[in-house]
Motif scaffolding. Structure first.
Motif, PDB file in Angstrom:
ATOM      1  N   ARG A 136      10.954   9.641   3.120  1.00  0.00           N
ATOM      2  CA  ARG A 136      10.109  10.750   2.674  1.00  0.00           C
ATOM      3  C   ARG A 136      10.987  11.814   2.023  1.00  0.00           C
ATOM      4  NH1 ARG A 136       6.403  12.557   7.569  1.00  0.00           N
ATOM      5  NH2 ARG A 136       8.348  12.602   8.747  1.00  0.00           N
TER       6      ARG A 136
ATOM      7  N   GLU B 203       1.980   1.907  -3.491  1.00  0.00           N
ATOM      8  CA  GLU B 203       0.904   2.490  -4.294  1.00  0.00           C
ATOM      9  C   GLU B 203       0.800   3.992  -4.076  1.00  0.00           C
ATOM     10  OE1 GLU B 203      -2.602   0.351  -3.252  1.00  0.00           O
ATOM     11  OE2 GLU B 203      -1.950  -1.520  -4.205  1.00  0.00           O
ATOM     12  N   ASN B 204       1.244   4.439  -2.892  1.00  0.00           N
ATOM     13  CA  ASN B 204       1.231   5.864  -2.580  1.00  0.00           C
ATOM     14  C   ASN B 204       2.611   6.508  -2.741  1.00  0.00           C
ATOM     15  OD1 ASN B 204      -1.568   6.744  -1.256  1.00  0.00           O
ATOM     16  ND2 ASN B 204      -1.167   4.618  -0.689  1.00  0.00           N
ATOM     17  N   ARG B 205       3.517   5.800  -3.417  1.00  0.00           N
ATOM     18  CA  ARG B 205       4.836   6.309  -3.778  1.00  0.00           C
ATOM     19  C   ARG B 205       5.751   6.538  -2.578  1.00  0.00           C
ATOM     20  NH1 ARG B 205       3.532  10.480  -8.822  1.00  0.00           N
ATOM     21  NH2 ARG B 205       2.397   8.938 -10.099  1.00  0.00           N
ATOM     22  N   PHE B 206       5.655   5.630  -1.604  1.00  0.00           N
ATOM     23  CA  PHE B 206       6.590   5.623  -0.480  1.00  0.00           C
ATOM     24  C   PHE B 206       7.372   4.322  -0.520  1.00  0.00           C
ATOM     25  CE2 PHE B 206       3.299   8.493   1.245  1.00  0.00           C
ATOM     26  CZ  PHE B 206       4.089   9.554   1.648  1.00  0.00           C
TER      27      PHE B 206
ATOM     28  N   ARG C  84       2.657  12.339   4.664  1.00  0.00           N
ATOM     29  CA  ARG C  84       2.626  13.434   3.692  1.00  0.00           C
ATOM     30  C   ARG C  84       2.724  14.814   4.341  1.00  0.00           C
ATOM     31  NH1 ARG C  84      -2.164  10.926  -0.147  1.00  0.00           N
ATOM     32  NH2 ARG C  84      -0.802   9.724  -1.525  1.00  0.00           N
TER      33      ARG C  84
ATOM     34  N   LYS D 223       0.826  -1.205   0.000  1.00  0.00           N
ATOM     35  CA  LYS D 223       0.000   0.000   0.000  1.00  0.00           C
ATOM     36  C   LYS D 223       0.864   1.260   0.000  1.00  0.00           C
ATOM     37  CE  LYS D 223      -4.021  -1.912  -0.080  1.00  0.00           C
ATOM     38  NZ  LYS D 223      -4.931  -1.715  -1.250  1.00  0.00           N
ATOM     39  N   LEU D 224       1.985   1.219   0.702  1.00  0.00           N
ATOM     40  CA  LEU D 224       2.902   2.362   0.676  1.00  0.00           C
ATOM     41  C   LEU D 224       3.435   2.605  -0.737  1.00  0.00           C
ATOM     42  CD1 LEU D 224       4.946   1.759   3.947  1.00  0.00           C
ATOM     43  CD2 LEU D 224       3.412   3.682   3.509  1.00  0.00           C
TER      44      LEU D 224
ATOM     45  N   GLY E 232      -4.901   4.452   6.803  1.00  0.00           N
ATOM     46  CA  GLY E 232      -5.228   5.664   6.075  1.00  0.00           C
ATOM     47  C   GLY E 232      -4.580   6.900   6.676  1.00  0.00           C
TER      48      GLY E 232
ATOM     49  N   ILE F  41      -0.750   7.330   5.945  1.00  0.00           N
ATOM     50  CA  ILE F  41      -0.435   8.028   4.687  1.00  0.00           C
ATOM     51  C   ILE F  41      -0.526   9.536   4.888  1.00  0.00           C
ATOM     52  CG2 ILE F  41      -1.183   8.427   2.319  1.00  0.00           C
ATOM     53  CD1 ILE F  41       0.235   5.780   2.733  1.00  0.00           C
ATOM     54  N   SER F  42      -1.558   9.988   5.569  1.00  0.00           N
ATOM     55  CA  SER F  42      -1.713  11.428   5.824  1.00  0.00           C
ATOM     56  C   SER F  42      -0.557  11.956   6.657  1.00  0.00           C
ATOM     57  CB  SER F  42      -3.051  11.684   6.529  1.00  0.00           C
ATOM     58  OG  SER F  42      -3.225  13.050   6.799  1.00  0.00           O
TER      59      SER F  42
END
Length: 218
Positions: A31, A14-17, A101, A11-12, A94, A97-98
């Motif tokens: 990051r 998929e969120n570009r981490f 970022r 999942k990370l 969830g 991820i926030s």
């Protein structure tokens, strides 16, 4: 504690981490604009709940932990109070991820609804302090008036079934009021108000609650 890092890594990505595995169910997440974040990953079996004892045990086993991500996010209300006291963030994927970022220090992460509610509560003249008591629950210390424990919800419409669900979910908190913080909610159905009356726990709009904090519920 199950090793859920494989799912979280996917999942990370998929969120570009990108993440590197560390001992004891930890991930170090890179990051671009903030320091790397070290996260303890907790996987739960079906029906299992991450409670205060689980948190305390994890912090002893993995010293220095500042962020715990629980999958699925079955977290007892007491954990949120305990985590705030310890300066640790405990949440679901969830909000990880926030936090990655937007927060330089992920341990200090608060979700958007929580930020909004705390900001409005702490700016009220009648409020001395606000302490988290559960997922959406706060203990409010007031000037010259008794403290209040509230449960908040951002539902647009509150049904009788939703009221019963909130009362059941927060039974251990023993709230004084249920406060609806959704600014688009303009009132309540007869059925939901009757449910609140039968429970002895008022149902109020956020603006009305804030207006009356210095004079009501004495």
């Amino acid at each position: 504690m199950n090793d859920v890092r494989g799912w979280i890594e996917k999942k990370l990505a998929e969120n570009r981490f990108s993440a590197t595995r560390l001992p004891k169910h930890q991930l170090q997440i890179a990051r671009d604009h903030f320091p790397d974040a070290r996260v303890l990953c907790v996987g739960l079996d079906q029906g299992e709940v991450f409670g205060i004892e689980s948190l305390d045990s994890a912090l002893v086993d993995v010293p220095g932990t500042s962020f715990v991500v629980v999958v699925p996010a079955a977290i007892s209300h007491g954990v949120y109070e305990r985590a705030e006291e310890l300066g640790v963030c405990v949440t679901g994927f969830g909000e990880l991820i926030s936090a990655l970022r937007y927060d330089e220090d992920v341990a200090r992460h608060v979700d958007r609804q929580g930020q909004y509610e705390r900001r409005r509560l702490t700016r009220n003249r009648a409020v001395k302090s606000v302490k988290r008591k559960g997922y959406r629950a706060y203990e409010i210390q007031r000037e010259k008036l008794r403290p209040l424990t509230i449960v908040t919800t951002d539902d647009y419409e509150i049904t009788a079934d939703r009221m019963y669900s909130l009362l059941e979910d927060y039974e251990e908190i023993n709230p004084n009021l249920i406060v609806v913080t959704n600014p688009n909610c303009r009132g309540f159905s007869t059925e939901s108000l009757q449910t609140a009356a039968r429970s002895g726990i008022p149902l109020v709009l956020f603006n009305d609650f804030l207006d009356d904090l210095g004079s009501k519920w004495t």
